[in-house]
Design an enzyme around this catalytic site. Structure first.
Site, PDB file in Angstrom:
ATOM      1  N   GLU A 266     108.596 -33.302   0.302  1.00 41.44           N
ATOM      2  CA  GLU A 266     109.685 -34.425   0.489  1.00 41.44           C
ATOM      3  C   GLU A 266     110.754 -34.250   1.521  1.00 41.44           C
ATOM      4  OE1 GLU A 266     111.435 -34.968  -3.463  1.00 41.44           O
ATOM      5  OE2 GLU A 266     109.511 -35.732  -4.384  1.00 41.44           O
ATOM      6  N   HIS A 284     112.301 -40.420  -4.061  1.00 43.13           N
ATOM      7  CA  HIS A 284     112.609 -39.572  -5.330  1.00 43.13           C
ATOM      8  C   HIS A 284     114.096 -40.169  -5.867  1.00 43.13           C
ATOM      9  CE1 HIS A 284     112.150 -35.504  -7.278  1.00 43.13           C
ATOM     10  NE2 HIS A 284     112.911 -36.221  -8.231  1.00 43.13           N
TER      11      HIS A 284
HETATM   12  N1  NAD Z   1     112.019 -39.144 -10.253  1.00 42.56           N
HETATM   13  C1  NAD Z   1     113.234 -38.714 -10.663  1.00 42.56           C
HETATM   14  O1  NAD Z   1     114.117 -38.953 -10.042  1.00 42.56           O
HETATM   15  C2  NAD Z   1     113.271 -37.738 -11.702  1.00 42.56           C
HETATM   16  C3  NAD Z   1     114.530 -37.641 -12.669  1.00 42.56           C
HETATM   17  C4  NAD Z   1     114.533 -36.881 -13.740  1.00 42.56           C
HETATM   18  C5  NAD Z   1     113.413 -36.151 -14.205  1.00 42.56           C
HETATM   19  N2  NAD Z   1     112.511 -36.319 -13.405  1.00 42.56           N
HETATM   20  C6  NAD Z   1     111.060 -35.471 -13.692  1.00 42.56           C
HETATM   21  O2  NAD Z   1     110.558 -36.235 -14.957  1.00 42.56           O
HETATM   22  C7  NAD Z   1     110.178 -35.051 -15.684  1.00 42.56           C
HETATM   23  C8  NAD Z   1     110.361 -35.435 -17.344  1.00 42.56           C
HETATM   24  O3  NAD Z   1     111.830 -35.698 -17.404  1.00 42.56           O
HETATM   25  P1  NAD Z   1     112.415 -35.629 -18.758  1.00 42.56           P
HETATM   26  O4  NAD Z   1     113.745 -35.985 -18.931  1.00 42.56           O
HETATM   27  O5  NAD Z   1     111.568 -36.583 -19.716  1.00 42.56           O
HETATM   28  O6  NAD Z   1     112.188 -34.209 -19.500  1.00 42.56           O
HETATM   29  P2  NAD Z   1     111.745 -33.804 -21.132  1.00 42.56           P
HETATM   30  O7  NAD Z   1     111.775 -32.322 -21.031  1.00 42.56           O
HETATM   31  O8  NAD Z   1     112.761 -34.553 -21.812  1.00 42.56           O
HETATM   32  O9  NAD Z   1     110.319 -34.319 -21.354  1.00 42.56           O
HETATM   33  C9  NAD Z   1     109.222 -33.603 -20.824  1.00 42.56           C
HETATM   34  C10 NAD Z   1     108.130 -33.626 -21.767  1.00 42.56           C
HETATM   35  O10 NAD Z   1     106.801 -33.292 -21.006  1.00 42.56           O
HETATM   36  C11 NAD Z   1     106.381 -32.416 -22.119  1.00 42.56           C
HETATM   37  N3  NAD Z   1     105.163 -31.644 -21.489  1.00 42.56           N
HETATM   38  C12 NAD Z   1     105.447 -30.411 -21.110  1.00 42.56           C
HETATM   39  N4  NAD Z   1     104.146 -29.817 -20.555  1.00 42.56           N
HETATM   40  C13 NAD Z   1     103.479 -30.894 -20.551  1.00 42.56           C
HETATM   41  C14 NAD Z   1     101.844 -31.070 -20.366  1.00 42.56           C
HETATM   42  N5  NAD Z   1     101.140 -30.106 -19.742  1.00 42.56           N
HETATM   43  N6  NAD Z   1     101.300 -32.077 -20.564  1.00 42.56           N
HETATM   44  C15 NAD Z   1     102.134 -33.511 -20.978  1.00 42.56           C
HETATM   45  N7  NAD Z   1     103.255 -33.178 -21.421  1.00 42.56           N
HETATM   46  C16 NAD Z   1     103.937 -32.048 -21.016  1.00 42.56           C
HETATM   47  C17 NAD Z   1     107.194 -31.872 -22.818  1.00 42.56           C
HETATM   48  O11 NAD Z   1     106.965 -31.407 -24.088  1.00 42.56           O
HETATM   49  C18 NAD Z   1     108.261 -32.917 -22.897  1.00 42.56           C
HETATM   50  O12 NAD Z   1     108.293 -33.593 -24.038  1.00 42.56           O
HETATM   51  C19 NAD Z   1     111.227 -33.641 -15.302  1.00 42.56           C
HETATM   52  O13 NAD Z   1     110.409 -32.563 -15.537  1.00 42.56           O
HETATM   53  C20 NAD Z   1     111.421 -33.896 -13.748  1.00 42.56           C
HETATM   54  O14 NAD Z   1     110.431 -33.437 -13.078  1.00 42.56           O
HETATM   55  C21 NAD Z   1     112.061 -37.090 -12.294  1.00 42.56           C
END
Ligand code: NAD
Length: 320
Positions: A266, A284
């Site tokens: 990125e 992003h």
């Molecule tokens: N695009 C963006 O701007 C942006 C912003 C925020 C978060 N994110 C990404 O989104 C992801 C999720 O965010 P969130 O707030 O829902 O987090 P969260 O921690 O609430 O949820 C993540 C979920 O993924 C599950 N998980 C872990 N390993 C896994 C696997 N191998 N297979 C399937 N599921 C699995 C966990 O059990 C959890 O329920 C973050 O880790 C981050 O990388 C991106």
């Protein structure tokens, strides 16, 4: 007390008052900012961090090498939920406390992911560009209504996507190794294995952390097991989807649409994926809504001040 603040949406702007920034100004003797408008890496990050006790961090790459050059640093407060770009083991070794802001940007990212599905289903970006160039294309899209959506990672963001899908009467499937089965049952979400989800769904949306287990979780082999014409969204982290395999899948028609808000590098430079109308790319930007940026700024500031005051912070993250 000196603090570096790097998220683009927390940089000072002429004529705009940011309450979180004001709070930091009151607390710190000196604030340092990110002049680049992009995540910081290597030398530049080391330079900006010199003499800092605290660091309110955007999407910078915080490696062991960077941390070794910052002996004063006591706290890294991640502005966001993901901490895959922070070397947690190295931070722990140096006694640096790392925190994050879980949950507060879930609506923003979930709505963006769902918006991408809607846009790709009706080729909105292509039709918009064509109509503005005086084109008048008829293009047959598809409806989300009644289709199967698979959510990989039913955490804060995955749950928002599930709720949106419910509004379109979609059949919602989810895979999560730590699945909250009672939540899934209460909300009409079918808990399935990753293999079942990949094979059955018309839409697949990725909402899980990037780590050694999830790197390239969507690869050549997983694409081969998907339904033809599937729409895939990745608004989590770039490394989760193998972009070279994704390009082949778009080219062959296996993927009917691909929405990416996160990239392996990125910003992505001249990605071969950009040649395709049915690839929707955003920088992003999932968490960039007024509401989410305010929430993240407030919580990240509170976390940082708590840690620097030596108080307990409930949003501390560790390597284990
Ligand atoms: N695009 C963006 O701007 C942006 C912003 C925020 C978060 N994110 C990404 O989104 C992801 C999720 O965010 P969130 O707030 O829902 O987090 P969260 O921690 O609430 O949820 C993540 C979920 O993924 C599950 N998980 C872990 N390993 C896994 C696997 N191998 N297979 C399937 N599921 C699995 C966990 O059990 C959890 O329920 C973050 O880790 C981050 O990388 C991106």
């Amino acid at each position: 007390m000196k603090i570096l603040v790097t998220p683009t949406s927390m940089q000072p702007q002429e004529g705009k008052v940011n309450p979180a920034l004001e709070k930091l100004r009151e607390f710190a003797d000196e604030l340092v900012f990110n002049p680049t408008g992009k995540p910081l890496t290597g030398e530049m990050l080391i330079q900006q961090l010199q003499g800092c006790d605290g660091y309110l961090a955007g999407l910078d790459s915080i490696s062991a090498d960077v941390l070794e050059h910052c002996p004063n640093l006591k706290a890294i407060s991640r502005y966001g939920v993901g901490y895959d770009r922070v070397d947690l083991a190295a931070a722990e070794k140096q006694g640096i406390v790392v925190t994050n802001t879980p949950g507060v940007n879930a609506e923003a990212v979930g709505e963006l992911a769902f918006g991408m599905m809607m846009s790709l289903s009706r080729s909105l970006t292509m039709l918009d560009a064509s109509t503005k160039r005086n084109g008048w294309i008829r293009c047959t899209g598809k409806e989300l209504y009644g289709k199967k959506i698979g959510i990989v990672g039913l955490g804060a963001i995955g749950k928002v996507v599930a709720r949106c899908a419910g509004g379109f009467a979609m059949e919602v499937l989810a895979y999560d190794p730590y699945m909250n089965e009672s939540y899934a049952a209460e909300h009409g979400i079918k808990s399935v294995s990753f293999e079942e989800l990949i094979a059955q769904c018309d839409y697949i949306s990725m909402h899980l952390p990037l780590n050694d287990q999830t790197y390239h979780m969507i690869n050549k082999e997983t694409f081969s097991k998907m339904k033809d014409g599937v729409i895939l969204i990745n608004a989590s982290r770039g490394g989760i989807v193998d972009e070279a395999a994704a390009k082949e899948a778009v080219e062959s028609g296996k993927l009917g649409g691909l929405g990416l808000d996160a990239f392996e590098t990125e910003p992505p430079k001249d990605s071969p994926l950009f040649a395709y109308d049915n690839v929707l790319a955003t920088p992003h930007t999932g968490a960039h809504t007024k509401e989410a940026t305010e929430n993240m700024a407030t919580l990240a500031t509170e976390n940082l001040i708590q840690v620097l005051r030596g108080e307990e912070c409930r949003y501390t993250v560790t390597a284990h």
